[in-house]
Design a protein around this motif. Structure first.
Motif, mmCIF file in Angstrom:
data_model
loop_
_atom_site.group_PDB
_atom_site.id
_atom_site.type_symbol
_atom_site.label_atom_id
_atom_site.label_comp_id
_atom_site.label_asym_id
_atom_site.label_seq_id
_atom_site.Cartn_x
_atom_site.Cartn_y
_atom_site.Cartn_z
ATOM 1 N N ILE A 281 -21.769 27.775 -8.752
ATOM 2 C CA ILE A 281 -21.081 27.134 -7.623
ATOM 3 C C ILE A 281 -21.442 25.646 -7.570
ATOM 4 O O ILE A 281 -20.574 24.783 -7.393
ATOM 5 C CB ILE A 281 -21.419 27.852 -6.304
ATOM 6 C CG1 ILE A 281 -20.790 29.259 -6.345
ATOM 7 C CG2 ILE A 281 -20.939 27.068 -5.095
ATOM 8 C CD1 ILE A 281 -21.150 30.141 -5.184
ATOM 9 N N ALA A 282 -22.705 25.332 -7.779
ATOM 10 C CA ALA A 282 -23.121 23.921 -7.753
ATOM 11 C C ALA A 282 -22.459 23.148 -8.893
ATOM 12 O O ALA A 282 -22.021 21.998 -8.712
ATOM 13 C CB ALA A 282 -24.644 23.827 -7.866
ATOM 14 N N ALA A 283 -22.334 23.775 -10.070
ATOM 15 C CA ALA A 283 -21.709 23.099 -11.218
ATOM 16 C C ALA A 283 -20.225 22.848 -10.953
ATOM 17 O O ALA A 283 -19.687 21.791 -11.295
ATOM 18 C CB ALA A 283 -21.890 23.946 -12.477
ATOM 19 N N LEU A 284 -19.551 23.815 -10.322
ATOM 20 C CA LEU A 284 -18.126 23.630 -9.984
ATOM 21 C C LEU A 284 -17.979 22.529 -8.941
ATOM 22 O O LEU A 284 -17.122 21.647 -9.058
ATOM 23 C CB LEU A 284 -17.538 24.943 -9.451
ATOM 24 C CG LEU A 284 -17.428 26.095 -10.459
ATOM 25 C CD1 LEU A 284 -17.033 27.392 -9.751
ATOM 26 C CD2 LEU A 284 -16.408 25.762 -11.544
ATOM 27 N N THR B 197 -13.646 30.269 -14.871
ATOM 28 C CA THR B 197 -13.941 28.964 -14.295
ATOM 29 C C THR B 197 -13.586 27.873 -15.306
ATOM 30 O O THR B 197 -13.647 28.096 -16.516
ATOM 31 C CB THR B 197 -15.434 28.886 -13.926
ATOM 32 O OG1 THR B 197 -16.198 29.417 -15.006
ATOM 33 C CG2 THR B 197 -15.723 29.699 -12.686
ATOM 34 N N VAL B 198 -13.237 26.696 -14.807
ATOM 35 C CA VAL B 198 -12.701 25.671 -15.699
ATOM 36 C C VAL B 198 -13.783 24.710 -16.189
ATOM 37 O O VAL B 198 -14.105 24.664 -17.370
ATOM 38 C CB VAL B 198 -11.527 24.936 -15.019
ATOM 39 C CG1 VAL B 198 -11.071 23.745 -15.844
ATOM 40 C CG2 VAL B 198 -10.370 25.903 -14.862
ATOM 41 N N LEU B 199 -14.353 23.954 -15.276
ATOM 42 C CA LEU B 199 -15.234 22.857 -15.709
ATOM 43 C C LEU B 199 -16.442 22.762 -14.787
ATOM 44 O O LEU B 199 -16.293 22.516 -13.593
ATOM 45 C CB LEU B 199 -14.443 21.539 -15.674
ATOM 46 C CG LEU B 199 -15.199 20.274 -16.026
ATOM 47 C CD1 LEU B 199 -15.687 20.296 -17.469
ATOM 48 C CD2 LEU B 199 -14.314 19.045 -15.804
ATOM 49 N N GLY B 200 -17.628 22.954 -15.360
ATOM 50 C CA GLY B 200 -18.852 22.844 -14.571
ATOM 51 C C GLY B 200 -19.640 21.604 -14.962
ATOM 52 O O GLY B 200 -19.687 21.243 -16.135
ATOM 53 N N LYS B 201 -20.252 20.941 -13.980
ATOM 54 C CA LYS B 201 -21.102 19.796 -14.306
ATOM 55 C C LYS B 201 -22.432 20.338 -14.830
ATOM 56 O O LYS B 201 -23.110 21.107 -14.156
ATOM 57 C CB LYS B 201 -21.315 18.939 -13.061
ATOM 58 C CG LYS B 201 -22.058 17.652 -13.355
ATOM 59 C CD LYS B 201 -21.736 16.602 -12.303
ATOM 60 C CE LYS B 201 -22.603 15.354 -12.400
ATOM 61 N NZ LYS B 201 -22.785 14.798 -13.717
ATOM 62 N N ASP B 202 -22.777 19.948 -16.044
ATOM 63 C CA ASP B 202 -24.032 20.358 -16.698
ATOM 64 C C ASP B 202 -24.151 21.864 -16.909
ATOM 65 O O ASP B 202 -25.254 22.388 -17.000
ATOM 66 C CB ASP B 202 -25.261 19.871 -15.892
ATOM 67 C CG ASP B 202 -25.232 18.375 -15.643
ATOM 68 O OD1 ASP B 202 -24.793 17.653 -16.549
ATOM 69 O OD2 ASP B 202 -25.613 17.943 -14.540
ATOM 70 N N LEU B 203 -23.037 22.567 -16.941
ATOM 71 C CA LEU B 203 -23.117 24.014 -17.163
ATOM 72 C C LEU B 203 -21.861 24.497 -17.873
ATOM 73 O O LEU B 203 -20.747 24.081 -17.541
ATOM 74 C CB LEU B 203 -23.268 24.742 -15.817
ATOM 75 C CG LEU B 203 -23.545 26.249 -15.898
ATOM 76 C CD1 LEU B 203 -24.903 26.528 -16.516
ATOM 77 C CD2 LEU B 203 -23.494 26.871 -14.502
ATOM 78 N N SER B 204 -22.049 25.381 -18.864
ATOM 79 C CA SER B 204 -20.913 25.979 -19.551
ATOM 80 C C SER B 204 -21.340 27.347 -20.035
ATOM 81 O O SER B 204 -22.409 27.842 -19.668
ATOM 82 C CB SER B 204 -20.484 25.073 -20.715
ATOM 83 O OG SER B 204 -19.297 25.588 -21.313
ATOM 84 N N GLY B 205 -20.513 27.991 -20.828
ATOM 85 C CA GLY B 205 -20.862 29.276 -21.409
ATOM 86 C C GLY B 205 -20.313 30.441 -20.618
ATOM 87 O O GLY B 205 -19.451 30.281 -19.740
ATOM 88 N N PRO C 23 -12.436 24.098 -6.653
ATOM 89 C CA PRO C 23 -12.706 24.598 -5.299
ATOM 90 C C PRO C 23 -12.295 26.062 -5.089
ATOM 91 O O PRO C 23 -13.073 26.829 -4.502
ATOM 92 C CB PRO C 23 -11.914 23.625 -4.398
ATOM 93 C CG PRO C 23 -11.827 22.374 -5.216
ATOM 94 C CD PRO C 23 -11.686 22.829 -6.632
ATOM 95 N N PRO C 24 -11.120 26.517 -5.606
ATOM 96 C CA PRO C 24 -10.792 27.931 -5.410
ATOM 97 C C PRO C 24 -11.814 28.868 -6.053
ATOM 98 O O PRO C 24 -12.150 29.906 -5.475
ATOM 99 C CB PRO C 24 -9.421 28.093 -6.087
ATOM 100 C CG PRO C 24 -8.869 26.735 -6.211
ATOM 101 C CD PRO C 24 -10.011 25.781 -6.233
ATOM 102 N N TYR C 25 -12.306 28.504 -7.232
ATOM 103 C CA TYR C 25 -13.279 29.394 -7.887
ATOM 104 C C TYR C 25 -14.618 29.410 -7.160
ATOM 105 O O TYR C 25 -15.251 30.470 -7.025
ATOM 106 C CB TYR C 25 -13.434 29.044 -9.379
ATOM 107 C CG TYR C 25 -12.361 29.754 -10.175
ATOM 108 C CD1 TYR C 25 -12.486 31.109 -10.450
ATOM 109 C CD2 TYR C 25 -11.207 29.097 -10.572
ATOM 110 C CE1 TYR C 25 -11.483 31.795 -11.111
ATOM 111 C CE2 TYR C 25 -10.198 29.771 -11.243
ATOM 112 C CZ TYR C 25 -10.344 31.119 -11.508
ATOM 113 O OH TYR C 25 -9.346 31.803 -12.148
ATOM 114 N N ALA C 26 -15.044 28.237 -6.674
ATOM 115 C CA ALA C 26 -16.305 28.214 -5.918
ATOM 116 C C ALA C 26 -16.167 29.097 -4.671
ATOM 117 O O ALA C 26 -17.045 29.917 -4.367
ATOM 118 C CB ALA C 26 -16.663 26.778 -5.549
ATOM 119 N N ALA C 27 -15.037 28.966 -3.987
ATOM 120 C CA ALA C 27 -14.824 29.764 -2.760
ATOM 121 C C ALA C 27 -14.712 31.248 -3.108
ATOM 122 O O ALA C 27 -15.266 32.110 -2.405
ATOM 123 C CB ALA C 27 -13.554 29.285 -2.054
#
Ligand code: ADP
Length: 391
Positions: free
Chosen positions: A86-89, A69-77, A101-105
């Motif tokens: 999914i919410a972070a993506l 996954t590339v970039l999550g809002k308020d989440l990494s690691g 979107p492809p990774y969340a799906a």
């Protein structure tokens, strides 16, 4: 442990199935689907193919699925891939529209198709979680910082692999061990002199990262993958004042300005020839001045960031080139290393010219700084991290 590494694009699905053990791992199957409109169909098709080919007896044999996954809002690691991921993506879809979107799906679909497998996400930003607040902060108003505008950095999986492998090649097994276990144990103190590495991931997109004792101290990419070194067709670093000026002067809409900066800039925008560096080498060799400028601008930026981290690290033990341009580009490597002998960086011209697509030391035997070429293998990096997390 059988680990399926899923590479999800906006219209593609590629996978590699690894058999991983403590001693290492091997790819036992791989596949790719293009023009994908529905992940459910292709994922189920891949699982049927693996059974039909006798690779697995049942879909339940797959222990885990790894997602880069590339970039999550308020989440990494390196984290279990559930609703939080999914919410972070989803929270940063606007910043990484081609990737999130492809990774969340895909994560949603794998949870349905492989209900017994453990799903793990390794964020590309994970490697930078220990950089200083100062190095990650932009001087924007508090309200901008509050919505998550900061330097995140990308290519984390690739640079972390370089942290591990360069330590091995420098004979620093204790640092290699720290780098391997970084997402499990965090940074660790090193009794001996620190190992200082600059890693240049130069490919379709490029970034330069400074690494001390296996831990990133900073990187050229920032808030989005639009930043840092000029990319194949993305702009890289740009003065923020240029955007409103160009929009007003050229009469561009925000969408059009964004399109030009993300699709018609970088090596393509500079050279006017191609976003593929092989075409640019050829054009420059034939006397095309704009193609030469594209190469020179790329090299200038790589040297700029390399110098910044060299300084911040307080010296350098290894300079590493990886990814498509880094592994196969003696022209770029030679230009990056030119006249750096006062800094202990001595390129061996013959070794550099002879090295393409394989691991090699390309510095002279007497060079204080080792110059290394290390092939990237992002899927293997994913499989290793998933294995470490779940073991
Ligand atoms: P991506 O970021 O898409 O994974 P890569 O790491 O494959 O990209 O890097 C793509 C870049 O590497 C392109 O500019 C391409 O021209 C260059 N490249 C790939 N293979 C070679 C090669 N054999 N010789 C020279 N350049 C190469």
């Amino acid at each position: 442990m059988l680990i399926l590494v899923a590479n999800l694009g906006s219209t593609s699905f590629k996978y590699r199935l690894f058999r991983m053990a403590e001693q290492g791992g091997e790819v036992i199957a791989k596949g790719a689907y293009e023009r994908v409109t529905d992940y459910a169909t292709v994922i189920d098709e891949a699982l049927v193919t693996l059974q039909r080919d006798g690779i697995i007896a049942s879909a339940d044999d797959i222990d885990a699925v790894g997602f880069k996954t590339v970039l999550g809002k308020d989440l990494s690691g390196c984290v279990m891939a559930g609703p939080e991921v999914i919410a972070a993506l989803d929270g940063f879809t606007a910043v990484a529209p081609a990737h999130n979107p492809p990774y969340a799906a895909g994560i949603r679909q794998f949870a349905k198709s492989l209900p017994k497998a453990r799903l793990v996400a390794l964020f590309e930003t994970a490697f930078y979680q220990w950089t200083t607040e100062a190095s990650a902060t932009y001087a924007v108003p508090r309200s901008w910082r509050d919505i998550g505008i900061r330097r995140y950095g990308f290519h984390g999986a690739s640079h972390k692999f370089i942290a591990e492998r360069s330590a091995e090649l420098c004979g620093r097994e204790e640092v290699a061990q720290i780098a391997r276990r970084l997402y499990l144990d965090g940074p660790q103190a090193v009794a001996a002199a620190p190992l200082r590495v600059v890693s240049c991931h130069l490919g379709g997109s490029s970034s330069v990262t400074g690494i001390r004792n296996g831990v990133a101290i900073g990187t050229s990419m920032g808030f989005s993958p639009q930043s840092g070194v000029p990319q194949n067709n993305r702009v890289g670093d740009l003065d923020s004042g240029a955007i409103p000026y160009a929009m007003r002067t050229l009469g561009l809409t925000l969408d059009e300005a964004e399109r030009q900066l993300t699709k018609a800039s970088g090596l393509l925008g500079l050279s006017g020839v191609s976003n593929d560096i092989r075409d640019i080498y050829a054009a420059a060799a034939a006397g095309n001045a704009e193609a030469q400028l594209a190469l020179d601008t790329l090299v200038h930026s790589i040297r700029h960031w390399t110098g910044a981290f060299h300084f911040e690290l307080g010296g350098l033990d290894a300079l590493v080139f990886t990814a498509g341009i880094g592994e196969n580009g003696p022209i770029v490597r030679a230009a990056v290393c030119k006249n750096l002998e006062p800094f202990g960086i001595h390129l061996d011209a013959a070794k550099n010219a002879a090295c393409a697509g394989r691991e090699a030391v390309i510095s002279t035997d007497a060079s204080p700084v080792k110059i290394l070429v290390i092939p990237a293998n992002e899927e293997l990096v994913l499989a290793r991290e998933v294995f470490r997390k779940l073991s």
